[in-house]
Scaffold this motif. Structure first.
Motif, PDB file in Angstrom:
ATOM      1  N   THR A  20      24.275  32.248  59.257  1.00 30.51           N
ATOM      2  CA  THR A  20      23.562  31.793  60.279  1.00 30.51           C
ATOM      3  C   THR A  20      22.718  30.415  60.202  1.00 30.51           C
ATOM      4  O   THR A  20      22.247  29.977  59.242  1.00 30.51           O
ATOM      5  CB  THR A  20      22.158  32.846  60.171  1.00 30.51           C
ATOM      6  OG1 THR A  20      22.725  34.309  60.268  1.00 30.51           O
ATOM      7  CG2 THR A  20      21.163  32.771  61.246  1.00 30.51           C
ATOM      8  N   VAL A  21      22.781  29.670  61.155  1.00 24.67           N
ATOM      9  CA  VAL A  21      22.177  28.419  61.008  1.00 24.67           C
ATOM     10  C   VAL A  21      20.580  28.216  61.110  1.00 24.67           C
ATOM     11  O   VAL A  21      20.174  28.994  62.110  1.00 24.67           O
ATOM     12  CB  VAL A  21      22.642  27.476  62.292  1.00 24.67           C
ATOM     13  CG1 VAL A  21      22.356  26.172  62.148  1.00 24.67           C
ATOM     14  CG2 VAL A  21      24.303  27.621  62.422  1.00 24.67           C
ATOM     15  N   PRO A  25      14.652  25.764  66.101  1.00 22.58           N
ATOM     16  CA  PRO A  25      15.487  25.384  67.458  1.00 22.58           C
ATOM     17  C   PRO A  25      15.172  24.152  68.077  1.00 22.58           C
ATOM     18  O   PRO A  25      13.701  23.876  67.833  1.00 22.58           O
ATOM     19  CB  PRO A  25      14.849  26.647  67.939  1.00 22.58           C
ATOM     20  CG  PRO A  25      14.636  27.801  67.064  1.00 22.58           C
ATOM     21  CD  PRO A  25      14.228  27.029  65.803  1.00 22.58           C
ATOM     22  N   GLN A 464      19.191  35.635  78.580  1.00 21.76           N
ATOM     23  CA  GLN A 464      19.116  34.604  77.834  1.00 21.76           C
ATOM     24  C   GLN A 464      18.960  33.328  78.812  1.00 21.76           C
ATOM     25  O   GLN A 464      18.916  33.398  79.987  1.00 21.76           O
ATOM     26  CB  GLN A 464      20.587  34.190  77.224  1.00 21.76           C
ATOM     27  CG  GLN A 464      20.645  35.218  75.948  1.00 21.76           C
ATOM     28  CD  GLN A 464      22.194  34.789  75.362  1.00 21.76           C
ATOM     29  OE1 GLN A 464      23.092  34.336  75.915  1.00 21.76           O
ATOM     30  NE2 GLN A 464      22.416  35.573  74.068  1.00 21.76           N
ATOM     31  N   GLN A 468      20.895  28.246  77.744  1.00 20.81           N
ATOM     32  CA  GLN A 468      21.809  28.655  76.895  1.00 20.81           C
ATOM     33  C   GLN A 468      23.134  28.360  77.587  1.00 20.81           C
ATOM     34  O   GLN A 468      24.143  28.090  76.983  1.00 20.81           O
ATOM     35  CB  GLN A 468      21.756  30.119  76.354  1.00 20.81           C
ATOM     36  CG  GLN A 468      22.909  30.651  75.800  1.00 20.81           C
ATOM     37  CD  GLN A 468      23.126  30.406  74.384  1.00 20.81           C
ATOM     38  OE1 GLN A 468      22.220  29.661  73.676  1.00 20.81           O
ATOM     39  NE2 GLN A 468      24.107  30.648  73.458  1.00 20.81           N
TER      40      GLN A 468
ATOM     41  N   PRO B 146      22.429  32.644  69.622  1.00 21.12           N
ATOM     42  CA  PRO B 146      21.075  33.100  70.009  1.00 21.12           C
ATOM     43  C   PRO B 146      20.493  34.345  69.570  1.00 21.12           C
ATOM     44  O   PRO B 146      19.204  34.444  69.597  1.00 21.12           O
ATOM     45  CB  PRO B 146      21.047  32.803  71.572  1.00 21.12           C
ATOM     46  CG  PRO B 146      22.547  33.185  72.028  1.00 21.12           C
ATOM     47  CD  PRO B 146      23.149  32.772  70.937  1.00 21.12           C
ATOM     48  N   GLU B 147      21.465  35.214  69.029  1.00 26.00           N
ATOM     49  CA  GLU B 147      21.059  36.472  68.533  1.00 26.00           C
ATOM     50  C   GLU B 147      20.374  36.599  67.086  1.00 26.00           C
ATOM     51  O   GLU B 147      20.155  37.330  66.415  1.00 26.00           O
ATOM     52  CB  GLU B 147      22.037  37.702  68.871  1.00 26.00           C
ATOM     53  CG  GLU B 147      21.468  38.220  70.323  1.00 26.00           C
ATOM     54  CD  GLU B 147      22.841  38.607  71.034  1.00 26.00           C
ATOM     55  OE1 GLU B 147      23.445  39.258  70.352  1.00 26.00           O
ATOM     56  OE2 GLU B 147      22.403  38.640  72.447  1.00 26.00           O
ATOM     57  N   ARG B 148      20.902  35.293  66.292  1.00 27.64           N
ATOM     58  CA  ARG B 148      20.741  35.297  65.024  1.00 27.64           C
ATOM     59  C   ARG B 148      19.720  34.252  64.658  1.00 27.64           C
ATOM     60  O   ARG B 148      20.051  32.997  64.812  1.00 27.64           O
ATOM     61  CB  ARG B 148      21.947  35.021  64.124  1.00 27.64           C
ATOM     62  CG  ARG B 148      22.950  36.069  64.066  1.00 27.64           C
ATOM     63  CD  ARG B 148      24.231  35.914  63.747  1.00 27.64           C
ATOM     64  NE  ARG B 148      24.352  35.389  62.204  1.00 27.64           N
ATOM     65  CZ  ARG B 148      25.613  34.801  61.723  1.00 27.64           C
ATOM     66  NH1 ARG B 148      26.520  34.635  62.676  1.00 27.64           N
ATOM     67  NH2 ARG B 148      25.784  34.701  60.786  1.00 27.64           N
ATOM     68  N   PHE B 149      18.519  34.547  64.654  1.00 29.01           N
ATOM     69  CA  PHE B 149      17.509  33.402  64.582  1.00 29.01           C
ATOM     70  C   PHE B 149      16.872  33.376  63.424  1.00 29.01           C
ATOM     71  O   PHE B 149      16.439  34.256  62.720  1.00 29.01           O
ATOM     72  CB  PHE B 149      16.610  33.837  65.865  1.00 29.01           C
ATOM     73  CG  PHE B 149      15.736  32.959  66.305  1.00 29.01           C
ATOM     74  CD1 PHE B 149      14.323  32.644  65.830  1.00 29.01           C
ATOM     75  CD2 PHE B 149      16.039  31.994  67.517  1.00 29.01           C
ATOM     76  CE1 PHE B 149      13.589  31.694  66.493  1.00 29.01           C
ATOM     77  CE2 PHE B 149      15.279  31.121  67.994  1.00 29.01           C
ATOM     78  CZ  PHE B 149      14.213  30.915  67.293  1.00 29.01           C
TER      79      PHE B 149
END
Ligand code: SF4
Lengths: 508, 156
Positions: A20-21, A25, A464, A468, B146-149
């Motif tokens: 996971t980055v 954001p 979303q 995105q 976007p689901e791993r935040f």
């Protein structure tokens, strides 16, 4: 950096790791990561020959996200560790990822010595002019007067100029780029990879949380071309959105001139990436007094450290035979250190799962900064607002003949391919027809769409934000994005035209 | 600012125009296909002996006119291209160019200057790329999944 290559077909996906980055954001590191993953497969180097080495800091998380070998090493010591790696295995393609804190504060010394030795490394310095990981103290590149958490009355320190520092260390390749300019960044990274010896690249990077306005004027698409001097070896230094300005030398001092009124391109400086003097002049040109020079500032060839060192080792071995490390070791005085009592290992505290309040505040602030309507729409409007089209689907067992007929019948550019349980398994587009089918497949009725589609396509969800969709379309170049529900059934499709049309028409 | 008003301030030449292949009138369809594949483009602009634009051939044309008609492979490209395509001047505003695309349902608008030189191909992707670099914080710098935040600010 050059490494023997065999024909291998890697894609961008091969360089994306499963981690996971964890950057904030909006952080510019994301754009740099995306470009690096794009450039990697084009170098034709096998993955097992690639290593990313980093120190400590936000940028230093980079190795986790590249599906290559990686070392998240000691603060400031990435160039040192990388030098050792290069010496022990000269075949490796080594990237050092560092920042203005890691590379220029604690690691400043290590950095200049790796550079001056011309070790075969690609050193990428993310410059955001702030300490990000420790939450917003000034860094060695922060501007004088900069108010930060550790300089409440403004920084009184003269900032370091990374490009000038690299030149002073006799770097053989020096370049600069910026996170937001993806094409330029991609090209600069590729040039760095191709250079044998140390390549030093400074990337202006946006720390959206602690120093978000540092690169205003250089990152904003609508004004950047007036503020950036794109360097090209052998070409006159023309810049500006309408290419109507240039750089002229007045004695030892560069000056900005407008073309026309007797000033022609012939009067301008010509970029020469082999000139040391010119490189120093370029390094002294700071935005906003000057346009920021970007691109390859210096590119010269000199023998690299490792090949010379190995040459000496070979000569020594030829003269005196292969040495015995153990013998050398035991040749000096030896003594024994008695074993100490075990120290109970400290039990690490549980990781807090609560959101960090300051972080949340900062994130909210970043969102509220929206200044244009488009910016609002990007975040506030969802994919559902685009009214996605009903998708045309086709069974994965179908023939190519049927697939091309369906595309023509519905006059569309893209089919969603589903399996027996109606789950999305692929996407088949007119681009696939051009790239893989037309003139290449003789009997369309005999070929299956399954063998020509793009399997497991990237999808998007209706809730979303539109940003995105733009992200996926700009980073990957997709023209279509399928929507799927929780069960993986296709529910819609959007195209780049839909997104542009929506943004263009939405008024207030 | 709306997208419309932003694009009014940009000229077509300020957008990152899309790449294209270029072939001569009379070239065999088969060769043009091979060239498009080698250069990884979706669009081929066809020019005459004076280097003047006379046609455009896109992946849509491949789908509509070539893939189900193998006899066209050895025909000249002129038989399957769209002739005399509409072009725009590079100094036209991007807003006007986008309007022209939408009104005519074009997906490609070659930008040709007053000397007849082809500068690039305006597409919806050109606008997407413009927006991505205009709003990098919102568009480019998004977490890939976007689901791993990340729950915490934890850069390092
Ligand atoms: S603190 Fe700044 S540099 Fe670090 S991840 Fe967040 S935005 Fe990026």
């Amino acid at each position: 950096m050059s490494t023997a290559t065999t024909e291998i077909q890697l894609t961008r996906k091969d360089f994306v790791s499963d981690q996971t980055v964890r950057w904030c954001p909006g952080c510019g590191d994301y754009a740099i990561l995306a470009q690096m993953q794009k450039v990697m497969p084009e170098l034709g180097i096998p993955k097992e020959k690639i290593v990313f080495v980093s120190g400590i800091g936000c940028s230093s998380r980079f190795p986790y996200y590249m599906d290559t070998y990686g070392v998240h090493s000691i603060h400031g010591r990435a160039p040192t560790l990388a030098t050792g790696l290069a010496v022990s295995n000269p075949e490796l393609c080594i990237w050092v990822i560092t920042g203005d804190g890691d590379g220029l504060s604690i690691g400043g010394n290590h950095l200049i010595h790796a550079i001056r030795r011309n070790v075969n490394l690609n050193i990428i310095l993310f410059n955001n002019r702030i300490y990000g990981l420790t939450k917003g103290q000034y860094s060695p590149t922060s501007r004088q007067g900069k108010v930060t958490k550790s300089s409440p009355m403004g920084s009184i320190e003269q900032p370091l100029n990374p490009i000038a520092l690299a030149l002073a260390a006799e770097a053989t390749f020096v370049a600069r780029s910026i996170d937001a300019h993806t094409q330029h960044l991609e090209e600069t990274l590729r040039r760095a990879a191709e250079h044998p010896g140390t390549s030093f690249v400074e990337i202006y990077q946006n720390c959206v949380i602690f120093n978000p306005n540092e690169w205003d004027g250089l990152s904003d698409r609508s004004v950047r071309d007036d503020n950036i001097l794109y360097l090209e070896h052998g070409m006159p230094m023309v810049f500006g959105k309408d290419r109507n300005k240039g750089i002229r030398l007045n004695g030892f001092t560069p000056e900005v001139v407008e073309l026309g009124n007797g000033i022609e391109e012939g009067d301008l400086l010509i970029h020469d990436a082999t000139s040391t003097q010119l490189a120093f002049i370029l390094s002294s040109m700071e935005y906003p007094q000057f346009p920021a020079p970007m691109g390859v500032i210096r590119d010269v060839r000199k023998p690299d450290y490792v090949s010379q060192l190995m040459g000496q080792v070979q000569t020594a071995q030829a003269q005196r035979g292969v040495g015995d490390l153990n013998k050398l070791y035991r040749a000096a005085d030896l003594w024994t250190v008695n074993e100490r009592e075990d120290v109970a290992a400290k039990v690490a505290g549980e990781l807090s799962l609560d959101m960090d309040e300051e972080y949340v505040d900062n994130l909210d602030k970043a969102d509220m900064d929206a200044t244009t309507q488009v910016q609002d729409q990007l975040i506030e409007s969802s994919i559902a607002d685009l009214n996605p089209h009903v998708p045309i689907t086709i069974d994965v067992q179908s023939s190519l003949e049927r697939a091309t007929r369906q595309l023509n019948l519905h006059n569309i550019g893209c089919l969603l391919v589903t399996d027996a349980r109606d789950q999305l398994v692929g996407i088949f587009t007119e681009r696939d027809v051009l790239m893989k089918v037309a003139g290449l497949v003789d009997d369309l009725s005999d070929a299956k769409v399954a063998d020509y589609m793009t399997p497991s396509p990237v999808t998007i969800k209706p809730d979303q934000p539109i940003a995105q969709a733009l992200h996926l379309m700009s980073v990957h170049g997709f023209r279509h994005l399928p929507l799927v529900d929780e069960q993986g059934h296709p529910t819609g499709i959007i195209s780049s035209r839909d997104v542009v049309a929506y943004l263009n028409q939405a008024v207030n | 600012m709306t997208l419309e008003s932003e694009l009014r301030e940009e000229q077509v030449s300020h957008l990152g125009l899309s790449g294209f292949s270029k072939a001569s009138s009379g070239a065999a369809v088969r060769d043009v296909l091979a060239q498009l594949r080698a250069e990884r483009h979706n669009v081929c602009l066809i020019t005459d002996a004076n280097d003047k634009l006379v046609g455009i051939f896109t992946d849509r044309d491949v789908l509509r006119r070539v893939v189900n008609a193998p006899e066209t492979l050895d025909a000249p490209i002129d038989d399957v291209m769209t002739k005399a395509p509409v072009t725009i001047r590079p100094d036209l505003s991007a807003a006007a160019a986008l309007r022209a695309m939408d009104e005519n349902h074009f997906r490609n608008l070659p930008a040709v200057d007053e000397h007849g030189a082809i500068l690039g191909d305006m597409t919806h992707q050109s606008i997407i790329n413009f927006l991505a670099s205009r709003y990098p914080v919102e568009i480019l710098n998004r977490p890939p999944d976007p689901e791993r935040f990340p729950r915490k600010q934890e850069g390092g």
